[in-house]
Design a protein around this motif. Structure first.
Motif, PDB file in Angstrom:
ATOM      1  N   GLU A  12       1.177  -1.122   0.163  1.00  0.00           N
ATOM      2  CA  GLU A  12       0.007  -0.098  -0.173  1.00  0.00           C
ATOM      3  C   GLU A  12       1.051   0.665   0.007  1.00  0.00           C
ATOM      4  O   GLU A  12       0.552   2.298  -0.623  1.00  0.00           O
ATOM      5  N   PHE A  13       1.558   1.154   0.733  1.00  0.00           N
ATOM      6  CA  PHE A  13       3.005   1.952   0.844  1.00  0.00           C
ATOM      7  C   PHE A  13       3.617   2.606  -1.040  1.00  0.00           C
ATOM      8  O   PHE A  13       3.206   4.179  -1.280  1.00  0.00           O
ATOM      9  N   GLU A  15       2.160   2.261  -3.362  1.00  0.00           N
ATOM     10  CA  GLU A  15       1.291   2.054  -4.066  1.00  0.00           C
ATOM     11  C   GLU A  15       0.512   3.654  -4.509  1.00  0.00           C
ATOM     12  O   GLU A  15       0.669   4.594  -5.747  1.00  0.00           O
ATOM     13  N   GLU A  16       0.853   4.469  -3.142  1.00  0.00           N
ATOM     14  CA  GLU A  16       0.376   5.649  -3.029  1.00  0.00           C
ATOM     15  C   GLU A  16       1.654   6.183  -3.368  1.00  0.00           C
ATOM     16  O   GLU A  16       1.571   7.417  -3.520  1.00  0.00           O
ATOM     17  N   GLN A  17       3.052   5.961  -3.126  1.00  0.00           N
ATOM     18  CA  GLN A  17       4.249   6.996  -4.060  1.00  0.00           C
ATOM     19  C   GLN A  17       4.387   6.772  -5.189  1.00  0.00           C
ATOM     20  O   GLN A  17       4.469   7.817  -5.583  1.00  0.00           O
ATOM     21  N   GLU A  19       1.446   6.497  -7.079  1.00  0.00           N
ATOM     22  CA  GLU A  19       0.623   7.310  -7.279  1.00  0.00           C
ATOM     23  C   GLU A  19       0.776   8.975  -7.233  1.00  0.00           C
ATOM     24  O   GLU A  19      -0.074   9.892  -7.742  1.00  0.00           O
ATOM     25  N   SER A  20       1.993   9.395  -6.869  1.00  0.00           N
ATOM     26  CA  SER A  20       2.292  11.048  -5.563  1.00  0.00           C
ATOM     27  C   SER A  20       2.833  11.557  -7.117  1.00  0.00           C
ATOM     28  O   SER A  20       3.156  10.895  -8.546  1.00  0.00           O
TER      29      SER A  20
END
Length: 48
Positions: A12-13, A15-17, A19-20
């Motif tokens: 999840e980390f 994925e967030e990164q 998408e940044s």
């Protein structure tokens, strides 16, 4: 050994990164390092 929650949290980390909007060359290189580490954990689990 890593548990499923730890691997999921790492995923999840990542994925967030990814998408940044601020991903730079260095940032992408760092993300691949995290990805390889997470993948290594999964493979380690499967061999045991």
């Amino acid at each position: 050994m890593r548990d499923e929650d730890e691997i999921r949290e790492q995923y999840e980390f990542l994925e967030e990164q990814l998408e940044s909007e601020e991903m730079t060359h260095a940032g992408v290189k760092e993300m691949f390092t995290y990805y390889k580490r997470a993948l290594g954990w999964v493979l380690e689990e499967e061999h045991i």
